[in-house]
Motif scaffolding. Sequence first.
Motif, PDB file in Angstrom:
ATOM      1  N   GLN A   1       0.818  -1.218   0.000  1.00 20.46           N
ATOM      2  CA  GLN A   1       0.000   0.000   0.000  1.00 20.46           C
ATOM      3  C   GLN A   1       0.851   1.266   0.000  1.00 20.46           C
ATOM      4  N   CYS A   2       2.118   1.137   0.357  1.00 29.72           N
ATOM      5  CA  CYS A   2       3.052   2.268   0.309  1.00 29.72           C
ATOM      6  C   CYS A   2       3.906   2.247  -0.961  1.00 29.72           C
ATOM      7  N   ARG A   3       3.560   1.347  -1.886  1.00 26.52           N
ATOM      8  CA  ARG A   3       4.301   1.203  -3.147  1.00 26.52           C
ATOM      9  C   ARG A   3       5.742   0.774  -2.901  1.00 26.52           C
ATOM     10  N   GLN A   4       5.914  -0.062  -1.892  1.00 28.29           N
ATOM     11  CA  GLN A   4       7.224  -0.612  -1.565  1.00 28.29           C
ATOM     12  C   GLN A   4       7.241  -2.085  -1.954  1.00 28.29           C
ATOM     13  N   GLU A   5       8.172  -2.463  -2.814  1.00 27.11           N
ATOM     14  CA  GLU A   5       8.295  -3.855  -3.246  1.00 27.11           C
ATOM     15  C   GLU A   5       8.754  -4.700  -2.056  1.00 27.11           C
ATOM     16  N   THR A   6       8.045  -5.785  -1.769  1.00 30.34           N
ATOM     17  CA  THR A   6       8.276  -6.517  -0.523  1.00 30.34           C
ATOM     18  C   THR A   6       9.562  -7.347  -0.520  1.00 30.34           C
ATOM     19  N   LEU A   7       9.949  -7.904  -1.663  1.00 33.63           N
ATOM     20  CA  LEU A   7      11.206  -8.661  -1.692  1.00 33.63           C
ATOM     21  C   LEU A   7      12.393  -7.746  -1.390  1.00 33.63           C
ATOM     22  N   GLU A   8      12.375  -6.553  -1.951  1.00 33.73           N
ATOM     23  CA  GLU A   8      13.420  -5.572  -1.661  1.00 33.73           C
ATOM     24  C   GLU A   8      13.400  -5.211  -0.184  1.00 33.73           C
ATOM     25  N   ALA A   9      12.197  -4.998   0.361  1.00 31.30           N
ATOM     26  CA  ALA A   9      12.076  -4.647   1.780  1.00 31.30           C
ATOM     27  C   ALA A   9      12.609  -5.766   2.668  1.00 31.30           C
ATOM     28  N   TYR A  10      12.280  -6.996   2.310  1.00 31.34           N
ATOM     29  CA  TYR A  10      12.740  -8.115   3.123  1.00 31.34           C
ATOM     30  C   TYR A  10      14.258  -8.190   3.158  1.00 31.34           C
ATOM     31  N   GLU A  11      14.893  -8.072   1.998  1.00 29.63           N
ATOM     32  CA  GLU A  11      16.352  -8.169   1.959  1.00 29.63           C
ATOM     33  C   GLU A  11      17.018  -7.034   2.742  1.00 29.63           C
ATOM     34  N   MET A  12      16.399  -5.852   2.747  1.00 28.39           N
ATOM     35  CA  MET A  12      16.953  -4.731   3.490  1.00 28.39           C
ATOM     36  C   MET A  12      16.793  -4.907   4.996  1.00 28.39           C
ATOM     37  N   LEU A  13      15.681  -5.510   5.409  1.00 31.64           N
ATOM     38  CA  LEU A  13      15.317  -5.514   6.818  1.00 31.64           C
ATOM     39  C   LEU A  13      15.502  -6.853   7.522  1.00 31.64           C
TER      40      LEU A  13
END
Length: 288
Positions: free
Chosen positions: A185-197
Amino acid sequence: MENFKILKNCIISGFADEIDKSVDNQIALLKELEISHVEFRSGDGKGIAEFTIEEAKSVKEKLDQNRIMISALGSPIGKIEILDDFEPHFQVFQHVCELAKIMGTDRIRMFSFYLPEEGEPAQYRDEVLRRMKMMVEYAAAEKLILLHENEKGIYGDNAVRCLDLMKEFYGPAFQCTFDFANFIQCRQETLEAYEMLKPYISYIHVKDAVWEDGMVVPAGMGDGHVAEILERLDRDGYQGFLSLEPHLTDFAGFKGLEQIASVSGRSDGAAAFCQAHAALIGLLENVR
């Protein structure tokens, strides 16, 4: 089949207030689904931050009698505007910390303040960090864990700013809750978010969403890459809670669920929770 432990030591929990306002009704369906934990957010018409000490003790006793434990308090801490007066909110935060101890959990879900639509997030960063520092230090002294959830409109809505907060405060008292649908909903790709976090993640909210319009859908039916991230969590040794947060009653296909035996004849909230649970179990069965 208690808690369907496929991802090593993961345990299913959930926001049971989406089943029903009544704590008794929440407990009944959790027991039926063999879910032994709840992320307690509200019950019997009150949000957790509104509970008195005595009310918290009463709910804890009822949960204990039914062998249901609390995975975290689904608190509203940090869900105020960054320009709002912080002192009254900090007092609410202190009360929630006391409630957590009474209710037998050291985990408190929280947020990083709503930002005005005008201006850039960077201009509010110092005030966000000042407030977060106060809460993290207090939680550390109380031996509690603040679980920051990514949420639309707050400072830590996308992966970059979540990472900023983790680099500032990550430790025994401050960790990351990963919410698939909120990132979409924030236009954040989740795979990218997962690898970062991923070094900071200690709690998972299970709901999915569609990229096009942000509609929340059962896990695996949206663009959150839920199945793939569950596999990565398994591979990376994640051990923690998978907390169901259905948000499905506005899902365009929800009424079609009435044809499914497990949800037929239930209230919308109970049916949605059952569907969210079934979707997660279906994904977990396919995790290596």
